[in-house]
Design a protein around this motif. Structure first.
Motif, PDB file in Angstrom:
ATOM      1  N   ASP A 173       0.845  -1.189   0.000  1.00 48.40           N
ATOM      2  CA  ASP A 173       0.000   0.000   0.000  1.00 48.40           C
ATOM      3  C   ASP A 173       0.885   1.244   0.000  1.00 48.40           C
ATOM      4  O   ASP A 173       1.821   1.339   0.819  1.00 48.40           O
ATOM      5  CB  ASP A 173      -0.892  -0.009   1.239  1.00 48.40           C
ATOM      6  CG  ASP A 173      -1.776   1.218   1.316  1.00 48.40           C
ATOM      7  OD1 ASP A 173      -2.676   1.352   0.473  1.00 48.40           O
ATOM      8  OD2 ASP A 173      -1.542   2.051   2.226  1.00 48.40           O
ATOM      9  N   TRP A 206      -6.272  -8.826  -2.352  1.00 50.91           N
ATOM     10  CA  TRP A 206      -7.334  -8.378  -3.252  1.00 50.91           C
ATOM     11  C   TRP A 206      -8.666  -8.569  -2.533  1.00 50.91           C
ATOM     12  O   TRP A 206      -9.070  -9.689  -2.223  1.00 50.91           O
ATOM     13  CB  TRP A 206      -7.326  -9.155  -4.562  1.00 50.91           C
ATOM     14  CG  TRP A 206      -8.286  -8.564  -5.561  1.00 50.91           C
ATOM     15  CD1 TRP A 206      -9.564  -8.946  -5.797  1.00 50.91           C
ATOM     16  CD2 TRP A 206      -8.025  -7.454  -6.423  1.00 50.91           C
ATOM     17  NE1 TRP A 206     -10.129  -8.148  -6.759  1.00 50.91           N
ATOM     18  CE2 TRP A 206      -9.205  -7.216  -7.165  1.00 50.91           C
ATOM     19  CE3 TRP A 206      -6.919  -6.632  -6.642  1.00 50.91           C
ATOM     20  CZ2 TRP A 206      -9.302  -6.197  -8.110  1.00 50.91           C
ATOM     21  CZ3 TRP A 206      -7.008  -5.625  -7.582  1.00 50.91           C
ATOM     22  CH2 TRP A 206      -8.190  -5.415  -8.307  1.00 50.91           C
ATOM     23  N   ASP A 207      -9.327  -7.436  -2.237  1.00 53.35           N
ATOM     24  CA  ASP A 207     -10.614  -7.470  -1.553  1.00 53.35           C
ATOM     25  C   ASP A 207     -11.698  -7.762  -2.582  1.00 53.35           C
ATOM     26  O   ASP A 207     -12.025  -6.911  -3.416  1.00 53.35           O
ATOM     27  CB  ASP A 207     -10.862  -6.127  -0.864  1.00 53.35           C
ATOM     28  CG  ASP A 207     -12.103  -6.138   0.015  1.00 53.35           C
ATOM     29  OD1 ASP A 207     -12.920  -7.079  -0.118  1.00 53.35           O
ATOM     30  OD2 ASP A 207     -12.272  -5.215   0.823  1.00 53.35           O
ATOM     31  N   GLY A 234     -13.482  -5.120  -4.809  1.00 59.90           N
ATOM     32  CA  GLY A 234     -12.961  -5.209  -6.171  1.00 59.90           C
ATOM     33  C   GLY A 234     -11.682  -4.440  -6.369  1.00 59.90           C
ATOM     34  O   GLY A 234     -11.394  -3.958  -7.479  1.00 59.90           O
ATOM     35  N   ARG A 235     -10.902  -4.334  -5.313  1.00 56.14           N
ATOM     36  CA  ARG A 235      -9.625  -3.618  -5.424  1.00 56.14           C
ATOM     37  C   ARG A 235      -8.679  -4.085  -4.307  1.00 56.14           C
ATOM     38  O   ARG A 235      -9.107  -4.738  -3.353  1.00 56.14           O
ATOM     39  CB  ARG A 235      -9.839  -2.111  -5.327  1.00 56.14           C
ATOM     40  CG  ARG A 235     -10.448  -1.627  -4.017  1.00 56.14           C
ATOM     41  CD  ARG A 235     -10.761  -0.133  -4.110  1.00 56.14           C
ATOM     42  NE  ARG A 235     -11.410   0.371  -2.923  1.00 56.14           N
ATOM     43  CZ  ARG A 235     -10.767   0.848  -1.850  1.00 56.14           C
ATOM     44  NH1 ARG A 235      -9.441   0.828  -1.831  1.00 56.14           N
ATOM     45  NH2 ARG A 235     -11.435   1.325  -0.820  1.00 56.14           N
ATOM     46  N   PRO A 236      -7.392  -3.738  -4.445  1.00 60.11           N
ATOM     47  CA  PRO A 236      -6.450  -4.153  -3.398  1.00 60.11           C
ATOM     48  C   PRO A 236      -6.596  -3.296  -2.149  1.00 60.11           C
ATOM     49  O   PRO A 236      -6.892  -2.106  -2.232  1.00 60.11           O
ATOM     50  CB  PRO A 236      -5.085  -3.946  -4.060  1.00 60.11           C
ATOM     51  CG  PRO A 236      -5.308  -2.875  -5.076  1.00 60.11           C
ATOM     52  CD  PRO A 236      -6.717  -3.046  -5.568  1.00 60.11           C
ATOM     53  N   ARG A 237      -6.360  -3.942  -1.015  1.00 58.44           N
ATOM     54  CA  ARG A 237      -6.358  -3.247   0.269  1.00 58.44           C
ATOM     55  C   ARG A 237      -5.265  -3.846   1.148  1.00 58.44           C
ATOM     56  O   ARG A 237      -4.909  -5.020   0.980  1.00 58.44           O
ATOM     57  CB  ARG A 237      -7.710  -3.404   0.969  1.00 58.44           C
ATOM     58  CG  ARG A 237      -8.788  -2.451   0.466  1.00 58.44           C
ATOM     59  CD  ARG A 237     -10.065  -2.659   1.255  1.00 58.44           C
ATOM     60  NE  ARG A 237     -10.998  -1.577   1.052  1.00 58.44           N
ATOM     61  CZ  ARG A 237     -12.238  -1.555   1.517  1.00 58.44           C
ATOM     62  NH1 ARG A 237     -12.683  -2.605   2.208  1.00 58.44           N
ATOM     63  NH2 ARG A 237     -13.031  -0.531   1.302  1.00 58.44           N
ATOM     64  N   PHE A 258      -4.565 -10.128 -11.025  1.00 61.28           N
ATOM     65  CA  PHE A 258      -5.265  -8.856 -10.988  1.00 61.28           C
ATOM     66  C   PHE A 258      -4.364  -7.751 -11.530  1.00 61.28           C
ATOM     67  O   PHE A 258      -3.164  -7.950 -11.743  1.00 61.28           O
ATOM     68  CB  PHE A 258      -5.681  -8.523  -9.549  1.00 61.28           C
ATOM     69  CG  PHE A 258      -6.427  -9.630  -8.856  1.00 61.28           C
ATOM     70  CD1 PHE A 258      -7.778  -9.825  -9.077  1.00 61.28           C
ATOM     71  CD2 PHE A 258      -5.758 -10.504  -8.000  1.00 61.28           C
ATOM     72  CE1 PHE A 258      -8.464 -10.862  -8.442  1.00 61.28           C
ATOM     73  CE2 PHE A 258      -6.421 -11.529  -7.369  1.00 61.28           C
ATOM     74  CZ  PHE A 258      -7.778 -11.706  -7.587  1.00 61.28           C
ATOM     75  N   THR A 259      -4.978  -6.591 -11.728  1.00 57.65           N
ATOM     76  CA  THR A 259      -4.241  -5.387 -12.081  1.00 57.65           C
ATOM     77  C   THR A 259      -4.541  -4.329 -11.042  1.00 57.65           C
ATOM     78  O   THR A 259      -5.704  -3.963 -10.829  1.00 57.65           O
ATOM     79  CB  THR A 259      -4.628  -4.872 -13.477  1.00 57.65           C
ATOM     80  OG1 THR A 259      -4.371  -5.886 -14.445  1.00 57.65           O
ATOM     81  CG2 THR A 259      -3.829  -3.625 -13.823  1.00 57.65           C
ATOM     82  N   ALA A 260      -3.513  -3.895 -10.355  1.00 59.04           N
ATOM     83  CA  ALA A 260      -3.653  -2.859  -9.344  1.00 59.04           C
ATOM     84  C   ALA A 260      -3.050  -1.578  -9.911  1.00 59.04           C
ATOM     85  O   ALA A 260      -1.832  -1.445  -9.996  1.00 59.04           O
ATOM     86  CB  ALA A 260      -2.943  -3.266  -8.067  1.00 59.04           C
ATOM     87  N   GLY A 261      -3.926  -0.663 -10.347  1.00 63.98           N
ATOM     88  CA  GLY A 261      -3.439   0.491 -11.084  1.00 63.98           C
ATOM     89  C   GLY A 261      -2.907   0.036 -12.425  1.00 63.98           C
ATOM     90  O   GLY A 261      -3.644  -0.524 -13.250  1.00 63.98           O
TER      91      GLY A 261
END
Length: 816
Positions: free
Chosen positions: A243, A252-253, A257-260, A276-279
């Motif tokens: 983070d 991945w939450d 629907g996004r990383p946390r 996944f794609t984070a950003g």
């Protein structure tokens, strides 16, 4: 702390019973060749087979020689002192404090650091938060042993575990499956013995893991998500995706629907699998990377490596997965707990190889996948949570488990040490994920190559025999010859003591008082039962002129002038406060120090005299101490992200030191099997030779005991070399024939063939730690085969991450 039973003479460690070694101890006590007077060397030349020219001297003359040399070494550079020791029960009270007060970091524990727990302790610390782990035979139904004999009268807790296993087999059908090249003590009594090529255990474990994950879908999802780093997101660089604000690893939450961050205060539904794609950054969960990594370990590929049929790998995977009872619960003492009655246990067998640590994680992976860690039926850390309230695991900023257990000998493997230029002769600083190092013989032989900024000027040796036990004896002898002065505390003149300049007579354990020999960190049964501390008391007085090495070391400390620092260190380590503190430069003997330690731990009324009268103390363990996993914080590593970081740091440090050849290839984040140096060697050397342990010998210490020697004659020991009948037949070798064993580099052993179906057809075997040649061991001299003479001690066989020396040797065999 609740004292449950005071002074019960039946110790829970062994229920008042002793093994063959204990029952025959009298033969060591009254051995005619015991050292009874201090000895001084007169022959300056040192080497194997060279007569030291001993002469008897007075205690005062001997101690003054030792003190004078210690003063010289400390004035020049205190790091020039090194301890060689394998008496951790006694050493733990005085030894580390002496080293700290003197100013040396140098401690080596001989063969135990070369072959023993290199891929055990370095894994149990980051997984359990403890030095040891053992099977929970009380609740297990399926146990898979890899090169381990825990529960069969061999191991760190032989009597206690043997009793528990015997009770389990009498009460219910616990299935024991042993994976080992030799059908030894454990395999011969198991439900199934699976012969395997030496050094290939990790491949078999990864084959089982592949079937569990990618074919059967049998794994503990809840445990992996909430108790491991399996859901952590891994970026393209192989490191945690963090983070930007908190720097915490992310998951991945699925709900958002996004990383946390893994510890986000709002409810998080972590994905166990997925890409996944984070950003703009592509990432995968650690579990996804593992699943893909395992795919190559098909049963057929595993069979090529191990020699184990593909059908066996598939069957064991199904059996193990089914027996784990994933999702089941059990109620113990009114507390509902996860129930995982299947586990794996491993020990020296898979450990004594190059690449052993990254391979050891492959075996541990099976426990992690099914959640069989510190829960009923699983693999249990020893004293993870101390019932005295002294320690409990915590979690690091990345959420991983941090051992609470103090371990003075070299850290706890996690968090890893920060790599830097070495200060210790073992180069410990270059092994950040290992709790100890076996590199000292190589460094002593060539300190310039390893950039050691000083030289070892003096060794204090006690109850350690590395010349016999540490691989190539000539290499070890060469290392010791380079040290100007050595003092040995000894009961007998063994192969290492022959290199000493001063020998001080030491007591036998039946003559010795040792405070709390079953250390907090080691010799104590895991699981249910009582926590306990014992006092080892002398049965008889030592002969005139014989003194305990601990008392001698304390007196030497005061004569050297380090008493104030010694007392200060002991006050800190033993938590001595108030009237119990050791004052200034005052002198104390071992018993006075032990008395204060007992009071500090248990209270003023529990002094040394109380322990003399009662023998031991028991403290009630509750369910949190027996099965701590549901009650502690800190995740278990499935993905070794810190290995990747440490590998990069070690590479940078060694490059700066000019050690460009330093190998960091094993610092991988996922477990792997890699072949031993001889795995694909010259086909002319077509057999492996291994050694194996028998239940009535301890290292090389007991081989001079005549009663135990008689037992050896009844077992495939002595000069016996066990060989499969199929293998022997192809060489026209019959049972009882004299045979010659030759390694690829020309090392030769000779023995007598013993034909047995209880050994892999591609393997020959002999009992470990035999083959004494020192004159101080007259009964053991010439009996048995010195296996270690076959093992080169060099960098090619050196594990650059765990510091194990590979004991896997390819040989050819012929009839003499």
């Amino acid at each position: 702390m609740v004292i449950k039973i005071e002074g019960n003479p039946d110790s829970p460690h062994n229920d008042g019973k002793t093994c063959a070694k204990g029952n025959s101890a009298i033969m060591g006590l009254y051995a005619p060749n015991r050292v009874l007077r201090p000895l001084k060397r007169t022959n300056k030349e040192k080497g194997i087979g060279i007569d030291p020219g001993w002469v008897e001297v007075t205690w005062e003359e001997a101690l003054q020689a030792v003190v004078d040399r210690l003063v010289q070494v400390r004035a020049k550079d205190p790091r020039g002192l090194m301890f060689l020791m394998f008496d951790p029960q006694s050493f733990s009270l005085i030894g580390p404090a002496f080293m700290s007060a003197f100013g040396t970091p140098n401690l080596a524990m001989g063969a135990a650091q070369t072959y023993c727990g290199n891929n055990v302790h370095n894994i149990t610390f980051p997984v359990h938060g403890s030095f040891f782990a053992e099977p929970d035979y009380e609740y297990a139904n399926y146990c898979l042993l890899f090169g381990s004999q825990n529960g069969f009268g061999i191991g760190t807790n032989p009597m206690g575990l043997a009793k528990r296993l015997a009770e389990a087999r009498a009460k219910r059908k616990i299935r024991m499956v042993v994976v080992d090249p030799v059908c030894g003590q454990a395999a011969s009594k198991a439900d199934e013995w699976i012969p395997i090529r030496p050094g290939t255990d990790p491949a078999f474990a990864l084959g089982i893991a592949n079937i569990l994950v990618n074919e059967l879908g049998i794994y503990d999802r809840e445990f992996l998500v909430w108790c491991t780093n399996a859901p952590y997101l891994i970026g393209p660089d192989g490191l945690y995706l963090r983070d930007p604000e908190t720097k915490k690893p992310m998951v991945w939450d699925q709900a958002a629907g996004r990383p946390r961050p893994f510890n986000h205060p709002q409810p998080v539904a972590p994905a166990l699998s997925g890409e996944f794609t984070a950003g703009s950054v592509s990432c995968s969960t650690a579990f996804t990377l593992l699943s893909k990594h395992l795919l190559k370990y098909t049963p057929e590929y595993v069979a090529e490596i191990t020699g184990i049929p593909a059908t066996t790998t598939a069957r064991v995977a199904r059996e193990f997965g089914k027996a784990a009872c994933i999702g089941s619960k059990i109620v113990i003492d009114g507390q509902e707990l996860p129930y995982r009655p299947a586990h794996v246990d491993w020990n020296r067998g898979p450990s004594a190889h190059k690449h052993s640590l990254i391979g050891g994680w492959a075996i541990q992976l099976l426990n992690t996948l099914v959640g069989a860690i510190d829960v009923p039926g699983g693999h249990l850390g020893v004293n993870v949570v101390d019932p005295l309230g002294t320690w409990s695991p915590t979690e690091c900023p990345d959420g991983m488990i941090v051992p609470g257990m103090p371990y003075a000998r070299g850290g706890t493997a996690y968090p890893p040490k920060i790599p830097c230029a070495p200060n210790a002769v073992g180069l410990n600083e270059l092994f950040p994920v290992s709790i100890y190092s076996s590199a000292f013989p190589m460094v002593l032989n060539d300190p310039e190559r390893f950039k050691l900024p000083y030289r070892i000027e003096m060794i204090i040796n006690t109850r350690s025999n590395p010349v016999l036990n540490n691989g190539d004896p000539q290499f070890m002898a060469s290392a010791l010859k380079r040290v100007p002065f050595m003092v040995s505390f000894a009961q007998h003149i063994d192969e290492t003591t022959e290199f000493a300049d001063i020998v001080l007579p030491d007591t036998h354990y039946l003559e010795t008082l040792t405070a709390f020999p079953n250390l907090h960190i080691e010799w104590m049964l895991a699981g249910r039962g009582d926590w306990y501390q014992t006092l080892r008391q002398p049965v008889v007085e030592p002969p005139p002129g014989v003194r305990s090495w601990m008392d001698t070391l304390v007196s030497v400390a005061y004569r050297v002038g380090i008493s104030a620092d010694l007392n200060k260190t002991l006050n800190t380590v033993l938590k001595l406060k108030g009237d119990l503190r050791l004052e200034g430069e005052s002198s104390y003997n071992y018993e006075e120090i032990a008395d204060r330690w007992a009071k500090a731990m248990f209270g003023e009324q529990y002094d040394l005299e109380w322990f003399r009268a009662k023998g031991l103390i028991k403290v009630a363990k509750d369910i949190r101490h027996a099965y701590p996993r549901p009650f502690i914080k800190g995740r278990v590593p499935l993905y070794l992200e810190h290995y990747k970081r440490m590998g990069e740091q070690v590479k940078a440090v060694t490059a700066e030191m000019g050690l460009d050849w330093w190998d960091v290839s094993d610092y991988e984040p996922l477990p792997e099997w890699r072949p031993c140096p001889g795995f694909n060697g010259d086909p002319g050397w077509d057999l492996w030779i291994v050694n194996y342990k028998v239940p009535y010998h301890t290292h090389s210490i007991t081989y001079n005991n005549p009663w135990l020697g008689e037992l050896s004659e009844l077992y495939p020991g002595g000069r016996t070399i066990v060989i499969n009948p199929q293998t022997a037949g192809s060489r026209n070798i019959a049972d009882g024939d004299p045979i010659r064993v030759e390694s690829a580099d020309g090392r030769i052993l000779e023995g007598v063939a013993r034909l047995s179906q209880g050994i892999h057809p591609e393997v020959i075997g002999t009992v470990c730690s035999q083959g004494h040649w020192a004159k101080g061991h007259p009964f053991a001299t010439g009996r048995g085969i010195h296996y270690n003479s076959l093992i080169p001690f060099n960098l090619e066989r050196f594990d650059f991450i765990s510091t194990a020396i590979d004991s896997c040797v390819k040989v050819r065999v012929s009839k003499v």
